[in-house]
Structure formats: C-alpha cells, structure tokens
Design a protein around this motif. Sequence first.
Motif, mmCIF file in Angstrom:
data_model
loop_
_atom_site.group_PDB
_atom_site.id
_atom_site.type_symbol
_atom_site.label_atom_id
_atom_site.label_comp_id
_atom_site.label_asym_id
_atom_site.label_seq_id
_atom_site.Cartn_x
_atom_site.Cartn_y
_atom_site.Cartn_z
ATOM 1 N N ARG A 169 80.215 -15.174 71.639
ATOM 2 C CA ARG A 169 78.927 -14.693 71.832
ATOM 3 C C ARG A 169 78.328 -13.793 70.028
ATOM 4 O O ARG A 169 77.472 -13.960 69.666
ATOM 5 N N TYR A 170 80.037 -14.008 69.702
ATOM 6 C CA TYR A 170 79.435 -13.443 67.874
ATOM 7 C C TYR A 170 79.326 -14.338 67.194
ATOM 8 O O TYR A 170 77.848 -13.998 66.407
ATOM 9 N N ALA A 171 79.291 -15.530 67.413
ATOM 10 C CA ALA A 171 78.800 -16.395 66.264
ATOM 11 C C ALA A 171 77.279 -16.583 67.347
ATOM 12 O O ALA A 171 76.062 -16.651 66.101
ATOM 13 N N ALA A 172 76.914 -16.845 68.133
ATOM 14 C CA ALA A 172 75.395 -16.692 68.653
ATOM 15 C C ALA A 172 74.620 -15.310 68.308
ATOM 16 O O ALA A 172 73.711 -15.039 67.840
ATOM 17 N N MET A 173 75.360 -14.156 68.057
ATOM 18 C CA MET A 173 74.707 -13.135 67.743
ATOM 19 C C MET A 173 74.399 -13.102 66.384
ATOM 20 O O MET A 173 73.028 -12.922 65.589
ATOM 21 N N THR A 174 75.565 -13.756 65.542
ATOM 22 C CA THR A 174 75.510 -13.616 63.897
ATOM 23 C C THR A 174 74.363 -15.035 63.462
ATOM 24 O O THR A 174 73.481 -14.617 62.766
ATOM 25 N N LYS A 175 74.388 -15.858 64.363
ATOM 26 C CA LYS A 175 73.165 -16.995 63.762
ATOM 27 C C LYS A 175 71.732 -16.155 64.663
ATOM 28 O O LYS A 175 70.605 -16.135 63.645
ATOM 29 N N ASP A 176 71.715 -15.175 65.730
ATOM 30 C CA ASP A 176 70.469 -14.576 65.817
ATOM 31 C C ASP A 176 70.267 -13.633 64.402
ATOM 32 O O ASP A 176 68.864 -13.233 64.376
ATOM 33 N N LEU A 177 71.246 -12.794 64.129
ATOM 34 C CA LEU A 177 71.273 -11.999 63.595
ATOM 35 C C LEU A 177 69.864 -12.491 62.232
ATOM 36 O O LEU A 177 69.341 -11.893 61.565
#
Length: 302
Positions: free
Chosen positions: A88-96
């Motif tokens: 989730r953090y990786a996805a959020m980082t990518k989205d960010l």
Amino acid sequence: MQGIHNGDKPIPEAMTELRLSFERRVSDLRERSSVASASFSRCLRSSRVVADDYLASLEKLDKLKDELREGQAKLAEQLSVKTRNGARYAAMTKDLEAKKAKCEQIKKMISDQRNKVDGCASIISKSLHALEACEEKLRQGQSEKENLDSAIAWYQKSLGLQVVEGEGVKFIFNKIDSTNPDKEYSFTVRLDNDKYNLLQCDPLVEGIDDLLKEVNKTNDFFGFVRIMREKFAASNFSVKAVSITQASLSGDTSLITGSSPVELKPSIVTPSIAKTGAKSKMGIKTPTSSVRRSARLQNIQG
C-alpha cells in the motif's frame, strides 16, 4: 562348654568378644544405614525437588512453546500486515509521485496561462492605446472632413465650385464672369502613383505645366485649386479687357456697363483664400491646409 576355648581364650570370652564385635559391626552398619538412609532421603528429596523443578520447567516450556507459537502467529500476521502496508505504501508513493508530477504540470500550465494572460493583457493594453489613437485620428478626420465639407460648401456657395467624379476629379467653377455667372470653367485632375496629372482644362490657361510641377512638389492642392480659379478669372479679365479695348477703339460703349469696374478687379470676383483662418462673409473658415495625395483626393476619386 567350659572346655571349649579359642586359642588361649575361653569360648565364652571369645563369644563375648565376637558378640561385641558383631554388635559393633551392626552398630556401624546401622549408622552406615542411617547415614545412607539419610543420604538417600536427602537425595530423594533433592530428586523430588529436581523433578518438581523439571516438571515446572516442562510446564514453563510448554507455556513458552505456546507463547512462541502465538508469537510466531502474531509475527506472521504482523509480517502479512507489513507486507500489505508495504504494498500500500509503494502504491501510495507511486500515486503521490504521479500527483506531484501532475501538480508540477498544472503549475507549469498555470504559469503558461499567466504568461499568456499577461501577454494578452499587454496586447489588449496596446490595442486599447492603438484604439484610442485611432479614435483620436477618427475624430480628427471627422473634424477635418467637417472642415472640408464646410469649405466645399463655402466654395460652392461663394465661388460656384463643383466637384464631379469620373475618370479623374473634375473641378467646375462658375460665378467668374459677372455678365454670365452660369458660365463654367473646369479642369480635371487624376492622381497616378502619387503624382497629379492634368486630363482636361477648359479654357486652357497659361503656365499650367509649371503649376502641376509645383503642386507635385509642395502637395498644396488647395493652393493649386485657388490658383486655377484665379487663372480662370484672369483669363476672363483678359478677354473682357481686350473686348473693352476693341470696343473703345471702335467707339462701341455697349460693353462698358456700370458693373464693369467691379468686373475688372479679379480680387473682388475671386476672394483671397490664402490667409490662415480668414472668414468669408458667410462666417465659414476657408481651408488653408494642403490635401494629402494618398487620402483626400483619392477619397474624392472614390
């Protein structure tokens, strides 16, 4: 029995000694047995304590094993949660990162739009200034047109001037000959490549070529029109003078009338319009500015 003896000692004494010896041995054995029993008891108690400790340790070990299994289960759950959180953090980082890139793009678009707005505002400001200048020129042009219309009306009323469009621009004068006010004097001018060309002149006046050279040099077209009328008036004056002279020589006084002195003065027939700001009898200012080749005469030519 008394005869029985052991060596040098009698049997009873030997038996007594033997009994005492046995008693001592038994006593030693009992002591040893007591010591052994006490030692065994101590060992047994110690073994029981060790066994109890061992059993307690086994229970603790079982509890620790249970706790370990629970810890392993919790650890596995925490690892699973951590893995999910990591994803989730990786996805959020990518989205960010994508949102940051989009924000930068939006900032750039806003900056470009601001630059465009500033450019449009500058263009609008320049256009407004140009529009104001054009409006001012239009007002000046309207004022000049009104002055020109007033001058033409004054010429038409006072000097009998008419302007006719055709192959060129034809200027027609009357009110020159007092005996025949409707008699027309005319000339036609055309503007070609910023140069005035004379197409027609009736009657033909002297010095017309020099006048054309002068108007092409100075661009004073109003002065040219004024001089042409004066030339027409002078030619009419010359004709009248010749007629009067011939009549005087022949003795015919019918041509000399009461109005002849007035006719003999061209300045009365053709009022001077060269003075700046001079007013006619009708209260209209006579024009003094020259006509631009590329504007007024072309407008007259249509």
